[in-house]
Scaffold this motif. Sequence first.
Motif, short mmCIF file in Angstrom:
data_model
loop_
_atom_site.label_atom_id
_atom_site.label_comp_id
_atom_site.label_asym_id
_atom_site.label_seq_id
_atom_site.Cartn_x
_atom_site.Cartn_y
_atom_site.Cartn_z
N PHE A 177 34.92 69.29 44.68
CA PHE A 177 34.99 69.17 43.22
C PHE A 177 33.95 68.16 42.72
CE2 PHE A 177 39.24 70.73 41.26
CZ PHE A 177 39.01 71.99 41.77
N ALA A 178 33.76 67.07 43.47
CA ALA A 178 32.79 66.07 43.04
C ALA A 178 31.37 66.63 43.03
CB ALA A 178 32.86 64.85 43.96
N VAL A 179 31.06 67.47 44.01
CA VAL A 179 29.74 68.08 44.07
C VAL A 179 29.56 69.12 42.96
CG1 VAL A 179 28.21 69.56 45.45
CG2 VAL A 179 29.38 67.63 46.53
N ILE A 180 30.57 69.97 42.76
CA ILE A 180 30.45 71.00 41.72
C ILE A 180 30.29 70.36 40.34
CG2 ILE A 180 31.62 72.91 40.55
CD1 ILE A 180 33.08 73.51 43.16
N SER A 181 31.04 69.28 40.09
CA SER A 181 31.04 68.66 38.77
C SER A 181 29.91 67.65 38.57
CB SER A 181 32.38 67.98 38.50
OG SER A 181 32.67 67.01 39.49
N GLY A 182 29.14 67.38 39.63
CA GLY A 182 27.98 66.50 39.49
C GLY A 182 28.24 65.03 39.72
N PHE A 183 29.45 64.66 40.13
CA PHE A 183 29.73 63.25 40.41
C PHE A 183 29.15 62.82 41.74
CE2 PHE A 183 32.69 64.09 37.04
CZ PHE A 183 32.81 62.89 36.37
N GLN A 184 28.89 63.80 42.61
CA GLN A 184 28.17 63.55 43.85
C GLN A 184 27.16 64.67 44.04
OE1 GLN A 184 30.82 63.17 47.19
NE2 GLN A 184 31.89 61.40 46.35
#
Length: 253
Positions: free
Chosen positions: A45-52
């Motif tokens: 989720f962090a990768v999809i949403s751009g947080f990582q």
Amino acid sequence: MTLELRNISKRLGGMLVLDGLSFSAGLDELTGIIGPNGAGKSTLFAVISGFQGGDTGSTRFDGETLDGLRPEQRVGKGLARTFQVPRPFTHLTVRENLAVGAQDQAGEKLVDLFVRPWRVRAQDKAIFERADATIDFLGLGPVAHKPAGQISGGQRKLLELGRALMSEPRYILLDEPFAGVNPVLIEQISERIVEAKARGVGFLIVEHDLSALSRLVSRLLVMDRGRLIADGAPGQVLDDRTVQEAYMGGVVS
């Protein structure tokens, strides 16, 4: 229209958390993700949403690459997310928290405050009208004017969903919407998700409550050690022996 992940890999602290993960999900679907602790769901989720950022691979949304875009830019494309632990502004009311979720507010720009105050007033009025409509939609009327720090955990989950909806998304990454929520509110949250889908919002949902999730979604993805090990209808997936061994030591109930 799809959310599409191609060969996403991510290392954290030397550990391979996502291992060449690839799948696509329709923007008009309710899709669930399950997996044991450490499977990589939160990192996904962090990768999809751009947080990582991913170490390899690409994320596409409705045919457009999201690689390199900041979280708020992805929200601007119509991709919103919630968090497992809700993050409201506890000193603001529920209504005010919802208003904060609206995008591209004129009042955020000094030039509009000083040169075009009429524009700010008109937009504020429209935003609070949308916030009131969202309050009605979520059934949060009784607590609309309470500070968010004084409402229940289940109501905070509804507020978290509401703040995502205030960004007018086409797709929401929903992280543990039922965690710590009583059965009555689980049913209420599920109904709101289904109704939002009917209004054209798709969902990718990470959740540990298999019973509630399998009743809600039409498709279930299973992750283990950063890989996708199953994909299909909930009943079919939960009967899969590989899933049972990975997820619950042989039994999924």
